[in-house]
Write an enzyme that holds these catalytic residues in place. Sequence first.
Site, PDB file in Angstrom:
ATOM      1  N   SER A 191       0.831  -1.200   0.000  1.00  0.00           N
ATOM      2  CA  SER A 191       0.000   0.000   0.000  1.00  0.00           C
ATOM      3  C   SER A 191       0.875   1.264   0.000  1.00  0.00           C
ATOM      4  O   SER A 191       1.685   1.446  -0.913  1.00  0.00           O
ATOM      5  CB  SER A 191      -0.968  -0.060   1.190  1.00  0.00           C
ATOM      6  N   ASP A 345      -9.989  -3.314  -5.513  1.00  0.00           N
ATOM      7  CA  ASP A 345      -9.146  -2.371  -4.770  1.00  0.00           C
ATOM      8  C   ASP A 345      -9.087  -1.058  -5.539  1.00  0.00           C
ATOM      9  O   ASP A 345      -8.824  -1.067  -6.750  1.00  0.00           O
ATOM     10  CB  ASP A 345      -7.741  -2.984  -4.629  1.00  0.00           C
ATOM     11  N   HIS A 375      -8.149  -4.753  -1.050  1.00  0.00           N
ATOM     12  CA  HIS A 375      -6.981  -4.050  -0.519  1.00  0.00           C
ATOM     13  C   HIS A 375      -6.651  -4.531   0.898  1.00  0.00           C
ATOM     14  O   HIS A 375      -7.527  -4.655   1.741  1.00  0.00           O
ATOM     15  CB  HIS A 375      -7.237  -2.538  -0.494  1.00  0.00           C
TER      16      HIS A 375
END
Length: 405
Positions: A191, A345, A375
């Site tokens: 991320s 995501d 995600h």
Amino acid sequence: VDMGAKLLCLFLASALVAYYVYIPIPEGFEEPWKVMLIAAAFRAATNLAQVADQLGLMHHVEALMLITTVEYIAPTSDENVTVMDTQFNNVGVRLYLPRKPSDGLRRAVVYFHGGGWCLGQAGTKPYDRLTRWTSNRLNAVVVSVNYRLAPKYHFPVQFEDVYSVTKFFLQSSVLSQYGVDPDRVCVAGDSAGGNLAAAVAQQLLEDPEVETKLKAQALLYPALQSLDLNLPSYQENENKPVLSKSYMVRLWSEYFTSDSPLREAMTSNRHVPVESSHLFPFVNWSNLLPEELKKDHVYTSPTYGNSELAQKYPGFLDPRAAPLLASDARLRRLPLTYILTCEHDVLRDDGVMYARRLQAAGVPVTHDHAKDAFHGAMLFVLGPIELAVGHRLVNRYIKWLNENL
């Protein structure tokens, strides 16, 4: 109170909980009820944090940090790995040193945790588990970095912290101190940590003081650009678990400033000034996404914003914050790359476009696209919120490192 009233209260309370917990889960998701509960927990935490923020009690990020402190664990060694907290170049790191003997020099991974540049810690249970597994299964030294976070610190502090740790670790004297092979070092992150890993890999190419070259970079559902916050993946996954479009926009703006004008401009996707229009081809999804991800989406030309925002917060146009903005000439020199993207995501298209651009530049890329994942799925490998998809993604990532590092 009579029984009827009690039953009515119970029914209403149940309906309220069901309404809060239930979200439509895409077909093909395993363990849908677990995913719903995870999504509800994240939604509850962010809603609580936003209420605390609106009441003026504390910044929403500080409230979330309080909620997540229960996840922290102190450095704990086990029979396979010695774990310790220390500092590299005055930045906190958690070190994982394998105990089993090695035939020669070891591999190493420098890892940057996720959390939108605002949250997270190398010592939270999911990250401790991931980095510990990496160290044990690869017999590798792992350096997990505790970079400083927003809102107290904004860009470029987070980048500078992870860069300074990586540069320190790549010194030949430090590598030899930990018995690391200089030809087998990788940066990795998930991320926001994937964003930092991509930026570090690019910056190292320009640094004449660094002689050791990275062998690889591994980017796990990375955030790679803040120019176009209305890509098909942002539109399709606006309210998917565990990262909504509105919260991702908030995290991006918080990386650069806590002032609301940038957040408001980013929310309407009108934050890039016309003088930066030359950057849009780098993130033009109509040229960079495969047909199956374009679906029925129609590319529209950008709506330009106020030049003052870019002058005040130039970070969102800086490749150190948005690695997709790097030139092809720069990308060409990058090392072997692993990119994980998840179908459900908001950040999916960032990773897909970067994989496409790296491949076009001649970089060897393994693009692993998980059609059944959302995600952050790799973090759900513990206890009551353990997901089979989380284990699968972790295993695929570690297998790639084992075969390529």
